[in-house]
Design an enzyme around this catalytic site. Structure first.
Site, PDB file in Angstrom:
ATOM      1  N   GLU A 154      -4.951  13.572  -1.829  1.00 30.96           N
ATOM      2  CA  GLU A 154      -4.397  14.231  -0.636  1.00 30.96           C
ATOM      3  C   GLU A 154      -4.526  13.365   0.610  1.00 30.96           C
ATOM      4  O   GLU A 154      -3.583  13.254   1.408  1.00 30.96           O
ATOM      5  CB  GLU A 154      -5.104  15.574  -0.411  1.00 30.96           C
ATOM      6  CG  GLU A 154      -4.549  16.356   0.764  1.00 30.96           C
ATOM      7  CD  GLU A 154      -5.220  17.711   0.931  1.00 30.96           C
ATOM      8  OE1 GLU A 154      -4.959  18.372   1.972  1.00 30.96           O
ATOM      9  OE2 GLU A 154      -5.993  18.112   0.047  1.00 30.96           O
ATOM     10  N   LYS A 194       0.808  -1.219   0.000  1.00 31.96           N
ATOM     11  CA  LYS A 194       0.000   0.000   0.000  1.00 31.96           C
ATOM     12  C   LYS A 194       0.846   1.277   0.000  1.00 31.96           C
ATOM     13  O   LYS A 194       0.404   2.307  -0.507  1.00 31.96           O
ATOM     14  CB  LYS A 194      -0.965   0.008   1.185  1.00 31.96           C
ATOM     15  CG  LYS A 194      -2.081  -1.019   1.072  1.00 31.96           C
ATOM     16  CD  LYS A 194      -3.069  -0.864   2.206  1.00 31.96           C
ATOM     17  CE  LYS A 194      -4.205  -1.861   2.079  1.00 31.96           C
ATOM     18  NZ  LYS A 194      -5.227  -1.671   3.141  1.00 31.96           N
TER      19      LYS A 194
END
Length: 273
Positions: A79, A67
């Protein structure tokens, strides 16, 4: 329309329910796509990612242990995902690979309706941070307390939490602080891997008994048999990680297709698979 290719990049991947779930969601909307699990060894990661780009994959999920690693290969990162340093969803859009995190959103969408003012989280890894970051945006959440066992990563996790949400990481062995937090909790969440493969639990029966009878208990582990952690919760409202898996998968589906998937279809597929 040319059939689109989606997939899951992880190691290991055989246990994942995402392929059967996403394939069912595609079929329910007559969306011509196929979802393939890619079990990629760490030393082959760069080659695998290059291959996905070469075949023009439409999008994919990313699970452990990639990840964070995948972020270096993306053109843009959302963001929230950038803040978390974790991406679980990638979409190919206008020639670019864009990265998102749907873990936290999936968790909060999966909870039973209710007010969760005081939240106690066990564990401080990527899943915990995603839940915390999204939780701070949820109406009604006023306090999140995080406990973790002191280990070689404790200081690193503590720093990450302070940067993320100005939360002080607590020692799980501090029985006094833990007891106080549990007595006040509306929601208790286990994000650790304790109990995934055996009958262990991050809390004892006596510690679990400190919770109010109305407190909701969640273990994000989604094995078929209840974990000891959930068994110790008794008759309190509780759930494992399957609702979170489905909800975060649905959010990924929306990012890829722009359509709302049929949640009931996804639920049935997961139960069968």
């Amino acid at each position: 329309m040319v059939r689109k290719l989606y997939g899951l990049l992880a190691n290991p991947v055989a246990h994942s329910k995402s392929p059967v779930m996403q394939q069912a969601a595609f079929a329910a909307l007559s969306y011509d796509a196929v979802y393939v699990p890619f079990d990629v060894q760490p030393e082959m990661f760069a080659t695998a990612v290059a291959g996905l780009r070469a075949i023009n994959v439409a999008g994919f999920n990313v699970s452990m242990p990639y990840k964070q690693r995948i972020m270096a290969y993306l053109d843009e990162v959302d963001e929230d995902a950038q803040t978390l340093q974790s991406v679980n969803t990638v979409v190919h859009q206008n020639g670019k690979w864009l990265g998102y995190s749907t873990d936290g959103l999936g968790f909060w969408r999966s909870l039973p309706a209710g007010k969760y003012s005081r939240v106690v989280i066990l564990g401080a890894g990527g899943a915990a941070r995603a839940i915390i970051a999204t939780g701070l945006q949820q109406a009604g959440v006023s306090e999140i307390t995080v406990f973790n066992r002191v280990s070689m990563n404790f200081t690193e996790h503590a720093t990450d939490l302070r940067h993320l949400a100005d939360i002080e990481l607590q020692d799980l062995a501090d029985e006094s602080n833990l007891a106080k937090a549990l007595q006040q909790a509306d929601l208790l969440v286990n994000t650790t891997s304790v109990g995934m493969r055996d009958a262990t639990s991050p809390l004892t029966r006596e510690q679990m008994a400190l919770l109010s009878d109305q407190a909701t208990v969640v273990d994000i582990i989604y094995r078929d048999a209840p974990t000891t952690f959930l068994e110790l919760a008794g008759q309190r409202p509780k759930q494992n990680g399957l609702p979170m898996l489905i909800a975060q998968g649905a959010a990924s589906f929306e990012i890829w297709t722009g359509m709302q998937p049929n949640i009931a279809v996804m639920q049935r597929a997961v139960k069968k698979g």
